[in-house]
Design an enzyme around this catalytic site. Structure first.
Site, PDB file in Angstrom:
ATOM      1  N   TYR A   1      28.521 -58.863 -26.384  1.00 16.97           N
ATOM      2  CA  TYR A   1      29.847 -58.012 -26.337  1.00 16.97           C
ATOM      3  C   TYR A   1      30.179 -57.800 -24.735  1.00 16.97           C
ATOM      4  O   TYR A   1      31.387 -57.915 -24.459  1.00 16.97           O
ATOM      5  CB  TYR A   1      29.477 -56.603 -27.142  1.00 16.97           C
ATOM      6  CG  TYR A   1      30.642 -55.667 -26.904  1.00 16.97           C
ATOM      7  CD1 TYR A   1      32.024 -55.733 -27.621  1.00 16.97           C
ATOM      8  CD2 TYR A   1      30.679 -54.782 -25.863  1.00 16.97           C
ATOM      9  CE1 TYR A   1      33.043 -54.852 -27.563  1.00 16.97           C
ATOM     10  CE2 TYR A   1      31.620 -53.740 -25.714  1.00 16.97           C
ATOM     11  CZ  TYR A   1      32.682 -53.993 -26.352  1.00 16.97           C
ATOM     12  OH  TYR A   1      33.617 -52.986 -26.128  1.00 16.97           O
TER      13      TYR A   1
ATOM     14  N   SER B   1      35.523 -52.550 -20.824  1.00 13.36           N
ATOM     15  CA  SER B   1      34.897 -51.611 -21.197  1.00 13.36           C
ATOM     16  C   SER B   1      33.476 -51.579 -20.072  1.00 13.36           C
ATOM     17  O   SER B   1      33.490 -52.492 -19.288  1.00 13.36           O
ATOM     18  CB  SER B   1      33.950 -52.380 -22.408  1.00 13.36           C
ATOM     19  OG  SER B   1      32.801 -51.372 -22.666  1.00 13.36           O
TER      20      SER B   1
ATOM     21  N   GLU C   1      30.751 -51.537 -20.663  1.00 15.72           N
ATOM     22  CA  GLU C   1      29.683 -52.176 -21.076  1.00 15.72           C
ATOM     23  C   GLU C   1      29.696 -53.763 -19.921  1.00 15.72           C
ATOM     24  O   GLU C   1      28.560 -54.215 -19.986  1.00 15.72           O
ATOM     25  CB  GLU C   1      29.753 -52.847 -22.431  1.00 15.72           C
ATOM     26  CG  GLU C   1      29.351 -51.748 -23.675  1.00 15.72           C
ATOM     27  CD  GLU C   1      27.869 -51.471 -23.513  1.00 15.72           C
ATOM     28  OE1 GLU C   1      27.202 -52.448 -23.648  1.00 15.72           O
ATOM     29  OE2 GLU C   1      27.513 -50.354 -23.083  1.00 15.72           O
TER      30      GLU C   1
HETATM   31  O1  F7E Z   1      25.311 -46.280 -28.156  1.00 18.30           O
HETATM   32  C1  F7E Z   1      21.897 -45.490 -28.004  1.00 18.30           C
HETATM   33  C2  F7E Z   1      22.256 -46.886 -27.822  1.00 18.30           C
HETATM   34  O2  F7E Z   1      26.657 -47.618 -30.177  1.00 18.30           O
HETATM   35  C3  F7E Z   1      25.240 -45.564 -27.150  1.00 18.30           C
HETATM   36  C4  F7E Z   1      31.321 -49.100 -27.921  1.00 18.30           C
HETATM   37  O3  F7E Z   1      32.592 -48.238 -28.189  1.00 18.30           O
HETATM   38  O4  F7E Z   1      31.070 -48.018 -25.873  1.00 18.30           O
HETATM   39  C5  F7E Z   1      30.470 -48.208 -26.964  1.00 18.30           C
HETATM   40  O5  F7E Z   1      29.256 -48.907 -26.869  1.00 18.30           O
HETATM   41  C6  F7E Z   1      23.853 -45.448 -26.600  1.00 18.30           C
HETATM   42  C7  F7E Z   1      23.277 -46.781 -26.651  1.00 18.30           C
HETATM   43  O6  F7E Z   1      28.140 -47.090 -27.848  1.00 18.30           O
HETATM   44  C8  F7E Z   1      21.075 -44.901 -31.436  1.00 18.30           C
HETATM   45  O7  F7E Z   1      21.140 -47.570 -27.602  1.00 18.30           O
HETATM   46  C9  F7E Z   1      20.237 -44.395 -29.754  1.00 18.30           C
HETATM   47  O8  F7E Z   1      22.292 -46.846 -25.534  1.00 18.30           O
HETATM   48  O9  F7E Z   1      27.407 -45.325 -29.491  1.00 18.30           O
HETATM   49  P1  F7E Z   1      27.039 -46.590 -29.166  1.00 18.30           P
HETATM   50  P2  F7E Z   1      27.707 -48.204 -26.811  1.00 18.30           P
HETATM   51  O10 F7E Z   1      26.991 -49.221 -27.050  1.00 18.30           O
HETATM   52  O11 F7E Z   1      27.702 -47.344 -25.580  1.00 18.30           O
HETATM   53  C10 F7E Z   1      31.645 -48.800 -25.015  1.00 18.30           C
HETATM   54  C11 F7E Z   1      32.314 -48.387 -23.734  1.00 18.30           C
HETATM   55  C12 F7E Z   1      32.034 -49.890 -25.849  1.00 18.30           C
HETATM   56  O12 F7E Z   1      33.011 -50.690 -25.211  1.00 18.30           O
HETATM   57  C13 F7E Z   1      31.811 -49.991 -27.057  1.00 18.30           C
HETATM   58  O13 F7E Z   1      32.590 -50.934 -27.749  1.00 18.30           O
HETATM   59  O14 F7E Z   1      23.209 -44.734 -27.866  1.00 18.30           O
HETATM   60  N1  F7E Z   1      21.358 -45.185 -29.454  1.00 18.30           N
HETATM   61  N2  F7E Z   1      19.891 -44.509 -31.029  1.00 18.30           N
HETATM   62  C14 F7E Z   1      22.123 -45.439 -30.262  1.00 18.30           C
HETATM   63  N3  F7E Z   1      23.183 -45.978 -30.762  1.00 18.30           N
HETATM   64  C15 F7E Z   1      23.576 -46.199 -31.993  1.00 18.30           C
HETATM   65  N4  F7E Z   1      24.831 -46.628 -32.393  1.00 18.30           N
HETATM   66  N5  F7E Z   1      22.644 -45.567 -33.159  1.00 18.30           N
HETATM   67  C16 F7E Z   1      21.619 -45.241 -32.834  1.00 18.30           C
HETATM   68  O15 F7E Z   1      20.855 -44.776 -33.810  1.00 18.30           O
END
Ligand code: F7E
Length: 313
Positions: free
Chosen positions: A127, A103, A105
């Site tokens: 993670y 990832s 990440e």
């Molecule tokens: O967040 C911001 C949050 O939860 C993206 C997983 O598939 O991709 C994914 O991880 C961004 C972050 O994905 C909200 O802070 C703002 O900066 O959609 P996400 P992630 O954490 O990038 C990677 C490649 C993986 O490997 C993971 O398994 O969006 N954000 N406001 C928010 N995020 C969420 N979820 N909800 C909010 O309200």
């Protein structure tokens, strides 16, 4: 492979994969993985199994390490044991090829932009740390036992099937609900974070290409473009003629203890060696997800995905 008793995902899976044979096993249970590999005798194993919602990894850090990190080791061990170390040293016939879903990440607090296969890792969540272990142990089994084991370092990949807890789907569902008069606001966390978002179908194609190369190597998969959450929100609301500022409310429950501020892939190696190019762009992806959720919520008596409300840390 599915785990658990009466796993509710099975019926959902059936809708998409028809009569594909589903086998049982659990990334926490070494014996079950050995049995699964022995039973199925696969040519290829794709390990996408993980606790994948980043905020949950702070709440259940140990479980995340076990599933997302140690689960990779257990899967590799199952393949090694079933195929026999000797055989797995011999490339070619009979070798079980292994794909690990690494990832972006792992890059976390990025050392350079864009990020490529040589960019050092600095994960920012339990993670990310667990995925980094999975990445290195895959590399190590390749080097130690000559296994055909590859890691795809995939940046965020989305589709209408994305879980409602991830930001793209949360926004597309939120926009659809507001457009249909089912809600008035959408509560969000950090709008300044930037991600390289692509279409999951394009990324699944890249996984198969990697596994079917002559030599096992790792690849970065992403679009090479980066957008902020604010841009995502603006585009999604704009696509149905709404102004996001009238509906988005900032809510600290959705901010993270440590954030990954900026991700942007350098997919040059994948382009040159795999001939891989993403086909769906960001604007098309967002429109696809919003339209799909409008259709979904317009159908009466169709249970929608639950909006996701996290606990405080
Ligand atoms: O967040 C911001 C949050 O939860 C993206 C997983 O598939 O991709 C994914 O991880 C961004 C972050 O994905 C909200 O802070 C703002 O900066 O959609 P996400 P992630 O954490 O990038 C990677 C490649 C993986 O490997 C993971 O398994 O969006 N954000 N406001 C928010 N995020 C969420 N979820 N909800 C909010 O309200």
């Amino acid at each position: 492979m599915v785990r658990g008793q009466a796993n509710p995902h099975v019926s959902r899976l059936r809708k998409h994969v028809g009569d594909v044979q589903i086998t049982t096993g659990d990334l926490l249970d070494q014996g079950s993985l050995i049995s699964a590999v022995e039973r199925v005798q696969p040519d290829e194993v794709y390990n996408l199994g993980a606790i994948s919602y980043v905020p949950m990894s702070w709440q259940q850090a140990e479980l995340t390490a076990e599933v997302t990190g140690m689960g990779v080791l257990r899967m590799l061990e199952a393949i090694r044991v079933v195929s026999g170390v000797g055989q797995s040293r011999t490339p070619g016939a009979g070798q079980i090829r292994f794909y690990q879903a690494s990832s972006s990440e792992m890059f976390g607090m990025v050392r350079e932009t864009p990020q490529n296969e040589k960019t050092p890792f600095h994960p920012r969540s339990p993670y990310g740390v667990a995925k980094t272990y999975g990445h290195y142990i895959t590399q190590n089994y390749r080097e130690s036992y000559g296994m055909f084991a590859v890691s795809g370092i995939l940046f965020n990949h989305e589709s209408p099937r994305r879980g409602a807890e991830f930001v793209t789907r949360k926004v597309s569902l939120g926009v659809a609900r507001i457009k249909l008069g089912l809600a008035t606001e959408l509560r969000m966390g950090n709008l300044e974070a930037r991600r390289d978002w692509g279409y999951a179908g394009d990324y699944a194609r890249a996984m198969r290409l990697m596994v079917n190369q002559e030599r096992p190597e790792d690849y970065v998969i992403g679009t090479g473009r980066t957008q902020s959450v604010r841009e995502l929100v603006e585009l999604a609301f704009g696509s149905v003629g709404l102004n996001w500022q009238d509906h988005v409310v900032l809510d600290s429950r959705y901010t993270r203890p440590a954030e990954v501020d900026l991700l942007c892939a350098d997919p040059k190696k994948a382009r040159e060696q795999l001939g891989w190019e993403p086909e769906v762009g960001f604007e098309e992806l967002v429109a696809m997800m919003v339209e799909s959720d409008l259709r979904l919520l317009s159908r009466s008596n169709r249970p929608e995905d639950e909006p996701f409300s996290p606990d405080h840390w």
